[in-house]
Scaffold this motif. Structure first.
Motif, PDB file in Angstrom:
ATOM      1  N   ASN A 167       0.351 -12.121   2.631  1.00  0.00           N
ATOM      2  CA  ASN A 167      -0.514 -11.255   3.440  1.00  0.00           C
ATOM      3  C   ASN A 167      -1.215 -10.184   2.610  1.00  0.00           C
ATOM      4  N   ASN A 168      -0.618  -9.795   1.478  1.00  0.00           N
ATOM      5  CA  ASN A 168      -1.361  -8.889   0.604  1.00  0.00           C
ATOM      6  C   ASN A 168      -2.493  -9.605  -0.126  1.00  0.00           C
TER       7      ASN A 168
ATOM      8  N   MET B 277      -0.954  -3.229   4.451  1.00  0.00           N
ATOM      9  CA  MET B 277      -0.338  -4.554   4.519  1.00  0.00           C
ATOM     10  C   MET B 277       1.138  -4.475   4.142  1.00  0.00           C
TER      11      MET B 277
ATOM     12  N   SER C 176      -5.880  -9.695   1.513  1.00  0.00           N
ATOM     13  CA  SER C 176      -6.823  -8.581   1.404  1.00  0.00           C
ATOM     14  C   SER C 176      -7.912  -8.894   0.382  1.00  0.00           C
TER      15      SER C 176
END
Lengths: 498, 337
Positions: free
Chosen positions: A305-306, A69, A309
């Motif tokens: 976006n991390n 990512m 996860s």
């Protein structure tokens, strides 16, 4: 409690620690090369993990997930070629910073943001997993439709100055997304008998084309010889206190957004990063910098976006339902190891669950160090001569679009989108809404049609379902606010003109 | 003048890239006859072989094929290079595999959908374009309802679907596919019951829809459903197989309940037609030995695969038997004339 200590001891065993670190490094490299993704890295490496025990192999794969990512943002920032669609949101600001000689700093911020988002999502995962999983199950077709519409309005309201042009870009993306297989009936559409088109326009080549190739065309057409302009090269990677203070707020906000969006199976990192981008744009103290090199506009999306996860791990672990393509591959890898994720995992296999949690935290910490390793050399990219940069962009663009599916047809798609992207950019049509609409298009269409089947064709279903109504209301509000803002601005201009 | 130069250079870039693309496909074409004329020796295999998998990397079919492939490769003393050529419900990949040089260096992973594609006329590739090697798994399916569903048995569910046709929502994969066919067969056995179909992308989405009570019922492969059934969020009503399944020993088959519906999905391998017999024999032998390898059996069990073996002849007989049924159920569902 004993299991927690055991888990910590497990991940610090030399082999496990090494595997986590190696995973992060591999993930970062795969993420950084356009066309290669964390999904691919995990798919390629999972057969190699047959000989490892379950926990060791999970640690390797989780490391790749975290690294991937972040890695994707490196090329987005330096050469306008996002490693994965989830990194497309930082292209404008990141590349602008690189051109200002602050590429290293941009990557540094992205790195810190990734770690912050990642750690936040780990915490959410540890404490709230079963609760959040129940929340995810509330989402049926109507709710999914409204969430994807919300994602779309979020992006076109932030990335364009003109409402009409933003809307046009988004609708163009939705139209392009209909090429290929129908989600309901087993027939392909708009493929004109071309077999490459019948599987749809792959979005990674499209993203590379619209961003990287369009940039190549722009650089070539506007090339004025090497400018004598002095680039002030910022050697600093780590943000100073002031920059950190301003960005940190958006990292935390991005983290929350990422977790919430990550939980919904299928929504994924791309929506999260654009929603976070919109959040930054609305709330920053320096709106004039957005799109032109705002550090905050990198911090928000990269944290989001991390954070996805960890968010996406929640339905995968608790329900056996993967939230994105990476977790889908992870799910397969876990099953190969004889671990069946699902409602019983937390009841019967805490000895597996805790090391996974600990491993995710460890990989985020490793990310901070691995990130440092790669930043320095990359940060000097702005000093490269233009012709050389153009060649690099071209090479990476071709490799990237080819590698994603091993098909030369995708290189053609990328070039086609490059031309489209160049003209869109030139005439003031934003590119981001088209990209996001292409990714969300199939989800929008599928959920719309499912919901209409459910309601026997009655569109009221989107309003009578409370969660769906809420998201539609927010979308409508964002859109109206944008139209009003635009009106106000154009009035301001005309008054000045008088 | 300068502007023309610039446009020219853009054109040049595009021409170069197109050239590259052209070269790629050219190379593929010219290479083919060269290897085709080379005599296939029993020394096969002398180099790594390609395996074409038509489903995306990391999915259930992909993992199963890679696991089986890895053990077969060990027997052959060479490795498989796995290529995921996805799209069009597998038609693109199978088309590529069927048209590749029949020298044994291209092995195709085949799944049930090859029959559907052929019956639908989605592709010119037929299952007859392959010489079959062996089948290694079967995926029995069952009828599932949410945990708190009012329906306690398959009879009740079908009776309700008959009393109020097209109101009960059944989760399937895209229409015309394997799950939809299974349900169509059930409808056909009850004279008048009709479901309203809600197609989802895949198993994960169907499970979510069932646990979230967004549908009334759904057809799903049994693998991976155990936990949800144990947890009580999903209930199983019947198994659409010849025999009861070890995962759900207390669940009746539809056959026992008087609905003669057996619909079996499978995975296997094939090579393009025209592959020399000695090469085929060597491949089949290697896959068979790999299948019987206890280590493979253990790994496959861990991965939740339902192993089922058919040799090349039995596998062919299975497909020959299934294909007319696929055609007739698709006709009944209105997809083909």
């Amino acid at each position: 409690m004993e299991l927690v200590f055991q888990a910590i001891a497990t991940i610090f065993q030399p082999l496990n620690f090494f595997l986590t670190l190696a995973g992060v490094l591999i993930g970062t490299l795969f993420g950084a090369i356009p066309g290669l993704t964390a999904t691919l890295a995990i798919a390629l490496l999972s057969p190699l993990t047959f000989n490892l025990d379950a926990i060791s192999s999970m640690l390797l794969l989780l490391g790749i997930y975290a690294g991937g990512m972040y890695g994707g943002s490196i090329t987005a920032i330096t050469i306008r070629a996002p490693g994965a669609p989830a990194n497309a949101a930082v292209v404008d600001d990141g590349y602008a910073l690189t051109m200002q000689g602050k590429g290293g700093l941009a990557i540094g911020i992205s790195n810190v943001a990734g770690v912050v988002g990642g750690l936040m999502s780990c915490i959410a995962m540890i404490f709230l997993a079963p609760l959040l999983a129940k929340f995810a199950l509330l989402f049926g077709p109507a709710e999914y439709f409204s969430v994807t519409i919300f994602g779309l309005t979020a992006v076109f309201s932030v990335s364009s100055k003109s409402f009409v042009k933003g809307l046009f870009s988004a609708l163009l993306g939705l139209l392009l997304a209909t090429v290929g297989y129908d989600p309901i009936l087993p027939f392909s559409r708009f493929s004109f008998g071309v077999s490459g088109l019948s599987r749809g326009l792959s979005f990674l080549p499209a993203v590379i084309g619209m961003f990287a190739f369009a940039e190549v065309f722009r650089l070539v057409l506007e090339y004025q010889g090497e400018e004598a302009k002095e680039i002030i090269h910022v050697d600093r990677i780590w943000p100073n206190l002031q920059e950190m203070k301003e960005s940190f707020k958006f990292m935390v906000r991005g983290g929350f957004l990422g977790i919430m969006i990550g939980i919904l199976p299928g929504a994924g990192g791309t929506i999260a990063s654009y929603v976070a981008y919109g959040d930054v744009q609305r709330n920053t103290k320096h709106p004039e910098l957005i799109g032109k090199g705002s550090l905050e506009a990198i911090a928000g999306p990269e944290s989001a976006n991390n954070a996805v996860s960890g968010g996406a791990m929640i339905p995968m672990l608790t329900l056996g339902i993967p939230g994105d393509s990476v977790t889908a591959v992870l799910l397969g890898a876990m099953m190969i190891q004889g671990i069946q994720p699902g409602p019983l995992l937390f009841k019967q296999h805490l000895d597996v669950v805790y090391p996974i949690f600990a491993g995710m935290i460890l990989s985020n910490i490793c990310l901070l160090f691995v990130g440092m390793l790669v930043v320095k050399p990359i940060s000097r990219i702005a000093t490269i001569k233009k012709p050389l940069l153009i060649s690099f962009l071209m090479i990476f663009g071709v490799i990237g679009s080819f590698a994603s599916s091993g098909s030369l047809f995708d290189v053609l798609i990328a070039i086609g989108f490059g031309i489209l992207g160049y003209f869109m950019d030139r005439y003031g049509f934003p590119i981001a809404p088209t990209v996001l609409a292409m990714i969300l298009g199939p989800m929008v269409e599928n959920s719309l049609r499912q919901a209409m089947i459910t309601s026997n064709g009655n569109p009221m279903i989107f309003i009578t379902e409370p969660i769906s109504a809420l998201f539609l209301a927010i979308s409508a509000f964002t859109t109206i606010a944008m139209i009003l803002r635009e009106k106000k601005q154009s009035q301001g201009v005309s008054i000045q003109g008088e | 003048m300068k502007k023309t130069t610039r446009y020219f250079s853009i054109l040049l870039i595009i021409a170069l890239s197109l050239g590259l693309v052209g070269c790629g496909s050219q190379a593929a074409k010219t290479e083919a006859p060269a290897t085709a004329t080379a005599p296939a020796e029993t020394k096969f295999p002398e180099k790594p072989m390609d395996m074409i998998i038509v489903w995306s990397a990391g999915g259930g079919s992909d993992l199963a094929a890679r696991l089986m492939g890895d053990y077969a490769a060990k027997e052959l003393g060479q490795s498989f290079v796995y290529q995921n050529v996805t799209g069009s419900n597998g038609a693109i990949g199978w088309d590529q595999a069927a048209k590749s040089t029949p020298d044994g260096y291209t092995v195709a992973n085949l799944t049930f959908d090859v029959l559907t594609n052929q019956a639908m006329g989605q592709t010119t590739t037929k299952y007859d374009d392959f010489d079959l090697l062996m089948q290694f798994t079967t995926q029995p399916v069952g009828v599932f309802v949410p945990g708190d569903s009012p329906f306690q048995s398959l009879e009740e569910l079908l009776a309700a679907a008959k009393a109020n046709p097209e109101t009960l929502q059944m989760a399937t994969t895209p229409l015309g596919g394997f799950f939809h066919q299974a349900s169509g067969l059930l409808e056909a056995k009850t004279d008048g019951s009709k479901f309203k179909y809600l197609p989802f992308k895949g198993s994960a989405e169907i499970i979510a829809a069932l646990s979230g009570k967004h549908v009334d019922c759904g057809i799903q492969t049994l693998t991976g459903m155990e936990q949800h059934v144990q947890e009580g969020t999903i209930r199983i009503l019947a198994v659409l197989a010849n025999d009861r399944n070890q995962l759900f020993p207390d669940t009746p088959t539809a056959k026992e309940l008087g609905y003669d519906v057996v619909w079996e999905s499978w995975r296997g391998f094939g090579v393009p037609k025209g592959t020399p017999d000695d090469v085929k024999a060597k491949l089949e032998d290697a896959f068979t030995k790999a299948y019987n390898n206890p280590e493979f059996q253990a790994k496959a069990k861990e991965a939740g695969l339902d192993l089922a073996f058919r040799n090349s002849a039995d596998f062919k007989a299975l497909l020959d038997g299934q294909f007319p049924n696929v055609q007739s159920v698709l006709k009944q569902l209105g997809f083909i004339q």
